[in-house]
Design a protein around this motif. Sequence first.
Motif, PDB file in Angstrom:
ATOM      1  N   ASN A  76      15.581 -42.610 -16.069  1.00  0.00           N
ATOM      2  CA  ASN A  76      15.296 -41.678 -17.162  1.00  0.00           C
ATOM      3  C   ASN A  76      14.754 -40.416 -16.519  1.00  0.00           C
ATOM      4  O   ASN A  76      13.638 -40.428 -15.974  1.00  0.00           O
ATOM      5  CB  ASN A  76      14.296 -42.273 -18.150  1.00  0.00           C
TER       6      ASN A  76
ATOM      7  N   GLN B 103       4.383 -36.814 -19.802  1.00  0.00           N
ATOM      8  CA  GLN B 103       5.439 -36.946 -20.813  1.00  0.00           C
ATOM      9  C   GLN B 103       6.111 -38.311 -20.736  1.00  0.00           C
ATOM     10  O   GLN B 103       6.415 -38.931 -21.756  1.00  0.00           O
ATOM     11  CB  GLN B 103       6.466 -35.825 -20.630  1.00  0.00           C
ATOM     12  N   HIS B 104       6.327 -38.802 -19.520  1.00  0.00           N
ATOM     13  CA  HIS B 104       6.922 -40.139 -19.367  1.00  0.00           C
ATOM     14  C   HIS B 104       6.014 -41.212 -19.981  1.00  0.00           C
ATOM     15  O   HIS B 104       6.498 -42.226 -20.493  1.00  0.00           O
ATOM     16  CB  HIS B 104       7.174 -40.448 -17.900  1.00  0.00           C
ATOM     17  N   SER B 105       4.708 -40.993 -19.913  1.00  0.00           N
ATOM     18  CA  SER B 105       3.769 -42.023 -20.368  1.00  0.00           C
ATOM     19  C   SER B 105       3.824 -42.248 -21.875  1.00  0.00           C
ATOM     20  O   SER B 105       3.286 -43.250 -22.363  1.00  0.00           O
ATOM     21  CB  SER B 105       2.341 -41.663 -19.953  1.00  0.00           C
ATOM     22  N   VAL B 106       4.474 -41.319 -22.603  1.00  0.00           N
ATOM     23  CA  VAL B 106       4.604 -41.488 -24.056  1.00  0.00           C
ATOM     24  C   VAL B 106       6.069 -41.451 -24.495  1.00  0.00           C
ATOM     25  O   VAL B 106       6.356 -41.474 -25.695  1.00  0.00           O
ATOM     26  CB  VAL B 106       3.802 -40.408 -24.825  1.00  0.00           C
ATOM     27  N   ASN B 107       6.981 -41.376 -23.548  1.00  0.00           N
ATOM     28  CA  ASN B 107       8.404 -41.321 -23.859  1.00  0.00           C
ATOM     29  C   ASN B 107       8.912 -42.720 -24.168  1.00  0.00           C
ATOM     30  O   ASN B 107       8.771 -43.641 -23.343  1.00  0.00           O
ATOM     31  CB  ASN B 107       9.170 -40.722 -22.674  1.00  0.00           C
ATOM     32  N   GLN B 108       9.515 -42.920 -25.332  1.00  0.00           N
ATOM     33  CA  GLN B 108       9.894 -44.260 -25.754  1.00  0.00           C
ATOM     34  C   GLN B 108      10.975 -44.861 -24.857  1.00  0.00           C
ATOM     35  O   GLN B 108      10.973 -46.070 -24.603  1.00  0.00           O
ATOM     36  CB  GLN B 108      10.370 -44.248 -27.212  1.00  0.00           C
ATOM     37  N   THR B 109      11.889 -44.044 -24.385  1.00  0.00           N
ATOM     38  CA  THR B 109      12.923 -44.555 -23.474  1.00  0.00           C
ATOM     39  C   THR B 109      12.290 -45.074 -22.192  1.00  0.00           C
ATOM     40  O   THR B 109      12.619 -46.170 -21.722  1.00  0.00           O
ATOM     41  CB  THR B 109      13.947 -43.452 -23.154  1.00  0.00           C
ATOM     42  N   THR B 110      11.383 -44.302 -21.632  1.00  0.00           N
ATOM     43  CA  THR B 110      10.677 -44.731 -20.422  1.00  0.00           C
ATOM     44  C   THR B 110       9.913 -46.022 -20.666  1.00  0.00           C
ATOM     45  O   THR B 110      10.000 -46.975 -19.877  1.00  0.00           O
ATOM     46  CB  THR B 110       9.704 -43.631 -19.958  1.00  0.00           C
ATOM     47  N   LEU B 111       9.168 -46.073 -21.752  1.00  0.00           N
ATOM     48  CA  LEU B 111       8.340 -47.245 -22.038  1.00  0.00           C
ATOM     49  C   LEU B 111       9.199 -48.485 -22.266  1.00  0.00           C
ATOM     50  O   LEU B 111       8.832 -49.588 -21.835  1.00  0.00           O
ATOM     51  CB  LEU B 111       7.450 -46.974 -23.249  1.00  0.00           C
ATOM     52  N   THR B 112      10.331 -48.317 -22.915  1.00  0.00           N
ATOM     53  CA  THR B 112      11.217 -49.454 -23.162  1.00  0.00           C
ATOM     54  C   THR B 112      11.794 -49.983 -21.852  1.00  0.00           C
ATOM     55  O   THR B 112      11.873 -51.199 -21.640  1.00  0.00           O
ATOM     56  CB  THR B 112      12.357 -49.047 -24.106  1.00  0.00           C
ATOM     57  N   LYS B 113      12.183 -49.091 -20.968  1.00  0.00           N
ATOM     58  CA  LYS B 113      12.756 -49.509 -19.691  1.00  0.00           C
ATOM     59  C   LYS B 113      11.699 -50.191 -18.814  1.00  0.00           C
ATOM     60  O   LYS B 113      11.975 -51.200 -18.157  1.00  0.00           O
ATOM     61  CB  LYS B 113      13.366 -48.307 -18.966  1.00  0.00           C
TER      62      LYS B 113
END
Length: 420
Positions: free
Chosen positions: A57, A66-76
């Motif tokens: 991602n 931003q990654h720490s709250v990005n849903q795509t990042t968190l899901t992966k």
Amino acid sequence: MKILLLFIASLLPYLIFSQTVRRVLFLGNSYTFVNDLPQLTANFSQAAGDSLIFDSNTPGGYSLQQHSVNQTTLTKIALGNWDFVVLQEQSQMPSFPLSQVLVEVFPYAKKLDSLIKAANPCTQTIFFMTWGRKNGDSYNCSSWPPVCTYLGMDSLLNLRYRIMADSNSAFVALVGATWHYLRDNYPSIELYDTDQSHPSAAGSYAAATTFYSIIFQKNPQLVHYDYSLNNANAQIIRNAAKLIAFDSLSKWNVGKYIPQSNFNYNVSNDTVYFNNSSIYASNYLWNFGDGDTSTAISPMHVYSTNALFKVKLISKKCGLMDSISKSINIVNSSIRENANSNFFTLYPNPTKDFFVIKSNKIIYKDDIEITIFDNMGREIYHNEAYKVEERIFTKEFLKGNYFVIIKSKSTIYHTRISVI
């Protein structure tokens, strides 16, 4: 015979390399996206006979915050099936003043690493150390002079990424250090794109060879894959990755976080109190040298005989282990080697519901104390005996071996009881 030889020959391409498979999640921004660094690293790995299974991602300009709250990042991350997760910060932010980095960078490196470990404690975080811009950060130069030059910006990026790795027990993919070596020694190889910030094909190839060294812990110089480069430049870059990354893996924390066993102890008569000082381990197995074991972190153990015992501690984490052994000499004049002496008889042994301690002499009040420990050294029973026969019920005991200590005013008796 010819058929057999042909069969063996057909297998040679597969026998030359010992394939290693690694699953890696890349989280970053355009520095990772340009030239498709994950795929380039996978292609390089494949040429070496290894397999890199990856996902990524990499939104443009993205920060760790931003990654720490990005849903795509968190899901992966939450999939938890990664051997490594790569974290790359926005290209300028780690070089900013420390007061700013302490607020805007380090906390989110910690947060993401914590999420990674929560999803799978065996996943290893890798921080992607990027590089200084070709002529420094002209945009922030006036307000923060240390980044006005490549050397100033690059040295701060190097320092801050190493701090992030050290404080989170993570690896460093030292791409910026590989670039630095190439800039100093082979300035004719253009590592930058025309914007003097993003990587050229050679710059991404340097990143891929460095990542291969860290992820697979293998020598990139032995891999014959040139990407889109001429062979001479590709060999130079592979050699740089070998010198900077592969030849100094420990410098970049590779191999640092494997279990390391150690312990000390204190002896009090027949009892040994162990203090486990192992690091980077999550599970332990003690062998006390007398046939008993424990999985406690820092157990206590009671010995029933005078002897020299070799105690072994095995520390484990994520399929890795380490061990250490120390000899402990037990010399205790009060030890009697079993309870079936002239004074006491213990039966039945093994037992299921209860056992009896029978005294062969008259017992007076406060004469006798009975204490029982489990094999982790925890006291589970203690009482004073006033009767010739003391019945102890074991229905609530777990199956296993227990230490029974019988103390009189003059002597200590030890034995073991098995509950089945």
